[in-house]
Scaffold this motif. Sequence first.
Motif, mmCIF file in Angstrom:
data_model
loop_
_atom_site.group_PDB
_atom_site.id
_atom_site.type_symbol
_atom_site.label_atom_id
_atom_site.label_comp_id
_atom_site.label_asym_id
_atom_site.label_seq_id
_atom_site.Cartn_x
_atom_site.Cartn_y
_atom_site.Cartn_z
ATOM 1 N N GLY A 211 0.816 -1.215 0.000
ATOM 2 C CA GLY A 211 0.000 0.000 0.000
ATOM 3 C C GLY A 211 0.845 1.257 0.000
ATOM 4 O O GLY A 211 0.580 2.207 -0.737
ATOM 5 N N ASN A 212 1.891 1.269 0.821
ATOM 6 C CA ASN A 212 2.761 2.446 0.878
ATOM 7 C C ASN A 212 3.469 2.689 -0.447
ATOM 8 O O ASN A 212 3.524 3.808 -0.957
ATOM 9 N N LEU A 213 4.018 1.627 -1.014
ATOM 10 C CA LEU A 213 4.793 1.759 -2.239
ATOM 11 C C LEU A 213 3.917 2.143 -3.419
ATOM 12 O O LEU A 213 4.304 2.944 -4.267
ATOM 13 N N GLY A 214 2.713 1.579 -3.487
ATOM 14 C CA GLY A 214 1.846 1.840 -4.621
ATOM 15 C C GLY A 214 1.238 3.226 -4.650
ATOM 16 O O GLY A 214 0.995 3.770 -5.734
ATOM 17 N N PHE A 215 1.028 3.837 -3.469
ATOM 18 C CA PHE A 215 0.268 5.076 -3.476
ATOM 19 C C PHE A 215 0.883 6.246 -2.703
ATOM 20 O O PHE A 215 0.553 7.397 -2.976
ATOM 21 N N ASN A 216 1.780 5.998 -1.752
ATOM 22 C CA ASN A 216 2.424 7.131 -1.085
ATOM 23 C C ASN A 216 3.191 8.024 -2.056
ATOM 24 O O ASN A 216 3.026 9.247 -2.056
ATOM 25 N N ALA A 220 2.350 12.124 -3.189
ATOM 26 C CA ALA A 220 3.265 13.268 -3.131
ATOM 27 C C ALA A 220 3.422 13.914 -4.507
ATOM 28 O O ALA A 220 3.598 15.131 -4.612
ATOM 29 N N LEU A 221 3.339 13.121 -5.564
ATOM 30 C CA LEU A 221 3.459 13.659 -6.917
ATOM 31 C C LEU A 221 2.216 14.412 -7.352
ATOM 32 O O LEU A 221 2.304 15.410 -8.081
ATOM 33 N N THR A 222 1.039 13.946 -6.924
ATOM 34 C CA THR A 222 -0.216 14.512 -7.420
ATOM 35 C C THR A 222 -0.954 15.384 -6.420
ATOM 36 O O THR A 222 -1.796 16.191 -6.809
ATOM 37 N N GLY A 223 -0.676 15.208 -5.131
ATOM 38 C CA GLY A 223 -1.424 15.927 -4.102
ATOM 39 C C GLY A 223 -2.768 15.303 -3.798
ATOM 40 O O GLY A 223 -3.560 15.858 -3.032
ATOM 41 N N ALA A 224 -3.045 14.121 -4.357
ATOM 42 C CA ALA A 224 -4.346 13.478 -4.186
ATOM 43 C C ALA A 224 -4.372 12.597 -2.941
ATOM 44 O O ALA A 224 -3.344 12.088 -2.485
ATOM 45 N N THR A 225 -5.557 12.410 -2.395
ATOM 46 C CA THR A 225 -5.735 11.539 -1.236
ATOM 47 C C THR A 225 -5.735 10.078 -1.672
ATOM 48 O O THR A 225 -5.839 9.745 -2.855
ATOM 49 N N LEU A 226 -5.664 9.182 -0.683
ATOM 50 C CA LEU A 226 -5.566 7.760 -0.959
ATOM 51 C C LEU A 226 -6.790 7.249 -1.722
ATOM 52 O O LEU A 226 -6.662 6.509 -2.705
ATOM 53 N N GLY A 227 -7.975 7.644 -1.280
ATOM 54 C CA GLY A 227 -9.183 7.190 -1.952
ATOM 55 C C GLY A 227 -9.232 7.613 -3.410
ATOM 56 O O GLY A 227 -9.599 6.824 -4.289
ATOM 57 N N THR A 228 -8.844 8.840 -3.684
ATOM 58 C CA THR A 228 -8.839 9.345 -5.065
ATOM 59 C C THR A 228 -7.859 8.571 -5.932
ATOM 60 O O THR A 228 -8.172 8.194 -7.070
ATOM 61 N N LEU A 229 -6.668 8.310 -5.408
ATOM 62 C CA LEU A 229 -5.655 7.583 -6.169
ATOM 63 C C LEU A 229 -6.111 6.169 -6.516
ATOM 64 O O LEU A 229 -5.832 5.666 -7.605
ATOM 65 N N CYS A 230 -6.808 5.533 -5.570
ATOM 66 C CA CYS A 230 -7.255 4.154 -5.800
ATOM 67 C C CYS A 230 -8.418 4.086 -6.782
ATOM 68 O O CYS A 230 -8.570 3.086 -7.497
ATOM 69 N N LEU A 231 -9.247 5.115 -6.828
ATOM 70 C CA LEU A 231 -10.441 5.093 -7.670
ATOM 71 C C LEU A 231 -10.200 5.654 -9.070
ATOM 72 O O LEU A 231 -10.893 5.293 -10.015
ATOM 73 N N ASP A 232 -9.229 6.557 -9.208
ATOM 74 C CA ASP A 232 -8.937 7.112 -10.521
ATOM 75 C C ASP A 232 -8.282 6.036 -11.392
ATOM 76 O O ASP A 232 -7.280 5.424 -10.982
ATOM 77 N N PRO A 233 -8.785 5.772 -12.588
ATOM 78 C CA PRO A 233 -8.240 4.686 -13.414
ATOM 79 C C PRO A 233 -6.756 4.844 -13.721
ATOM 80 O O PRO A 233 -6.005 3.859 -13.725
ATOM 81 N N GLY A 234 -6.316 6.064 -13.987
ATOM 82 C CA GLY A 234 -4.923 6.284 -14.350
ATOM 83 C C GLY A 234 -3.969 6.001 -13.210
ATOM 84 O O GLY A 234 -3.008 5.224 -13.354
ATOM 85 N N THR A 235 -4.201 6.639 -12.056
ATOM 86 C CA THR A 235 -3.286 6.448 -10.928
ATOM 87 C C THR A 235 -3.423 5.038 -10.344
ATOM 88 O O THR A 235 -2.438 4.465 -9.863
ATOM 89 N N ARG A 236 -4.618 4.473 -10.396
ATOM 90 C CA ARG A 236 -4.779 3.085 -9.936
ATOM 91 C C ARG A 236 -3.920 2.151 -10.784
ATOM 92 O O ARG A 236 -3.267 1.242 -10.267
ATOM 93 N N SER A 237 -3.902 2.386 -12.109
ATOM 94 C CA SER A 237 -3.118 1.547 -13.005
ATOM 95 C C SER A 237 -1.628 1.661 -12.722
ATOM 96 O O SER A 237 -0.903 0.657 -12.701
#
Length: 333
Positions: A211-216, A220-237
Amino acid sequence: MKITIIGAGAVGNLLAARLSATPAQVSLLARGEALEAVRRQGIMMVTPLRRVVYAQPHVTDDAHELGPQDVVFLCVKAHALRSALDSLSLLTGPHTVVVPMINGIPWWYPYQQPAPLADQPLNSVDPSEALWRTINPAQVIGATTFVAVENDGPGRIRHISDQRFVFGAISPDSPHTAAMVTEIVDLFGQAGFQSRATDDIREAVWVKLWGNLGFNPLSALTGATLGTLCLDPGTRSVGRAMMLEAKAVAEQLGITFGTSVDERIEMAAGVGDFKTSMLQDFEAGRRLETAAIIGAVIELAERLGMAVPTLRTILALLEMRVRSRDHALQSAA
């Protein structure tokens, strides 16, 4: 049981607040604004149910006054561990156990492991080998934390969700640490945490690291929260690709995952709109835990002769982002 928590960050304050309600004798080792705030007003914690709880643990900046402890929890960033060694030496006796509550691959990971680890310290997380040489691995208990908690100023925290902890001895050759794992799990249960012991703490490290490696870094690069990163198709991919590369490395080291990458992403998504610790550090102008969370995995891949192109790309982008931030902060000073 005499316990000292080194570090008054979000996790350190959470442990100090909750463990102080148990029969254990708990001390918090802090400094600067955090020390003064806890001395003055204690720790204010907003719980997941939005209750405001105050705790008044014993707090000091003098490890010498505390003396040897039964348990020392290291609740500082991985890159700050070396600065805690002097205090740790004053708190450690022959029967003390040391429990690092840190993100990423810990310095103790290669201990008693087969090649290509083979007791060879990881340069990414312990470049001077100070941790390897100073902290007796026979006294170390590994730990992983699954809690979403944010700093809200010195001595103030918001516990967003989760309260799971996993503990395990890093070596089967130490009966004392194995017994202490049981005592710590019981103590955390008394504090209202969900805690358990494991016979394979390294597997637990990788599950947390996923979890830390995939989204932390992406936060920091996007300023997005964890939920947003997981739900957005691009950042999730992108996060999924990073996790798959890490999974391949871990499996070559003998780790067997009991959950899939997509299941782990759903676990992270369930946390919701939470700022990762790396995003919190980035916004506060602090050093990021890139070495332990990404750099160590890349170093392990190099030892194995494996390619991890997505991890290397994200690390390069993140390092550039940090340099740009630091340059802007220096220019504004």
